[in-house]
Motif scaffolding. Structure first.
Motif, PDB file in Angstrom:
ATOM      1  N   THR A  82      -4.597  -5.745   2.361  1.00  0.00           N
ATOM      2  CA  THR A  82      -3.836  -4.524   2.669  1.00  0.00           C
ATOM      3  C   THR A  82      -2.623  -4.335   1.773  1.00  0.00           C
TER       4      THR A  82
ATOM      5  N   SER B  91       0.298   0.083   3.355  1.00  0.00           N
ATOM      6  CA  SER B  91      -0.208  -1.163   3.929  1.00  0.00           C
ATOM      7  C   SER B  91      -0.045  -1.225   5.439  1.00  0.00           C
TER       8      SER B  91
ATOM      9  N   HIS C 153      -2.547   0.798   7.249  1.00  0.00           N
ATOM     10  CA  HIS C 153      -3.853   0.139   7.115  1.00  0.00           C
ATOM     11  C   HIS C 153      -4.001  -0.960   8.170  1.00  0.00           C
TER      12      HIS C 153
END
Length: 377
Positions: free
Chosen positions: A179, A357, A360
């Motif tokens: 990620t 990130s 995610h």
């Protein structure tokens, strides 16, 4: 109406990176509709006095390393060689366990996210009815063995190389997702800010993080050497080092090419307008620079994860590492004067970039996560 799940983020205050990642994750969770999120500094809760001592030693480690006593690096590499099932590893795995039991009973979390390498969840009859899912967010480009102690349900890692290294150490590939390291949202927009901003053609702004040097004297020497480069402007970020900021402002007050800043929430803007950044090699700071798309120069990273982070990004072409001020200045001069060198570093940064990130990670933990849930939809 479905009850919101309790989410617990466990962190530690050794450097700002772990806390920053925790806050970014907390904000992403809230943005995606999960408001019941608690961030807990486990060691501060469990060992308040000892934690203050460790924090002090951590803050002094950079200065000690500059004097040739890299005790942090020694400890890092020594603990990285510990047998996973040895007595010392078992003791380290138990640190904070009693306090963690009470925290789990207090919050009754559905999910626990680690942003620091703690041990696995304590076993207890009192906790038998609480079976939270666990996740670890690795905040460096090097996998220290302590990250593996937690044995969580899932790992979120910075890069595919990190995933491959963990698989070689026995972690199932299905339990690892790449990620990137979560950073503040503003840094994802910084590259676009930089590309759209108007810059002076003959001025090269060098962003310098003051903490790259262990002493104020060496920092002043570095500034002086950088000013010998043609057409540069130096912007120094002192963070919370108020004494350093005051002393530097006094020393360079008559030189219009030097700007001195304290702590700022506009770091992404400063990065976006810089031709490069000179920084320490913490995983979060490096990830911020990667997302901002600014060439990275690292000076004398000290032993431990910083050196491993630096060498990793150097291998990827996203950073240059120097072990002396002289070599650092030569590297920056070469980048400024050579478009191919600059473009090569930009390509390395682009290859290392990840999409948001934190979002995610949230979507992986909660597949139903959606910003629409904020409005109760």
């Amino acid at each position: 109406m479905r009850q919101e799940p309790q989410i617990l983020i466990l962190t530690a205050d050794y450097g700002e990176g772990h806390h920053q990642v925790s806050k970014v994750l907390q904000q992403s969770l809230i943005r995606n509709g999960y408001s019941e999120v608690a961030v807990v500094d486990l060691f501060r809760e469990a060992y308040p006095v000892l934690n203050k001592i460790i924090r002090f030693l951590y803050r002094q480690s950079s200065h000690a390393a500059s004097l040739g006593i890299p005790y942090y690096g020694w400890i890092y590499h020594l603990t990285n060689r510990l047998p996973m099932k040895g007595k010392i590893a078992a003791w380290m795995n138990s640190l904070g366990g009693d306090r963690l039991k009470k925290i789990i009973l207090q919050y009754q979390p559905e999910v626990i996210i680690y942003t620091f390498p703690f041990g696995s969840l304590p076993s207890s009859e009192a906790l038998s009815a609480i079976r939270p899912r666990t996740a670890v967010v690795i905040t460096d480009f090097d996998v220290h063995r302590r990250w593996l102690f937690a044995k969580p349900d899932h790992y979120f890692v910075p890069a595919s190389d990190v995933k491959e290294a963990m698989v070689r150490q026995g972690v199932p590939e299905s339990r690892i997702t790449v990620t990137g390291i979560p950073v503040r949202e503003s840094f994802y927009d910084a590259a676009m800010i930089g590309s759209s901003s108007v810059k002076e053609a003959d001025e090269h702004v060098i962003l310098l993080m003051a903490n790259v040097c262990g002493t104020l004297q060496s920092l002043s020497r570095l500034i002086g050497k950088l000013l010998l480069l043609s057409g540069v402007r130096i912007q120094v970020i002192c963070g919370r080092q108020k004494r350093w900021r005051r002393r530097l402002a006094e020393s360079w007050v008559d030189d219009a090419r030097v700007d001195i800043f304290g702590f700022t929430y506009q770091l992404h803007v400063l990065m976006s307008s810089a031709c490069c950044v000179i920084t320490k090699a913490g995983g979060v700071t490096l990830s911020e620079a990667i997302q901002a798309g600014v060439p990275i120069f690292i000076l004398n990273p000290f032993l431990g994860q910083e050196k491993e982070n630096a060498l990793y990004l150097q291998r990827k072409g996203a950073a240059a590492v120097a072990f002396t001020i002289h070599d650092l200045v030569l590297q920056i001069r070469a980048m400024i004067s050579s478009e191919p060198i600059k473009q090569s570093m930009m390509n390395g940064l682009l290859a290392a970039r990840q999409k948001t990130s934190a979002d995610h990670i949230v979507r992986h933990l909660f597949p139903e996560a959606s910003p629409l849930r904020r409005g109760g939809i």
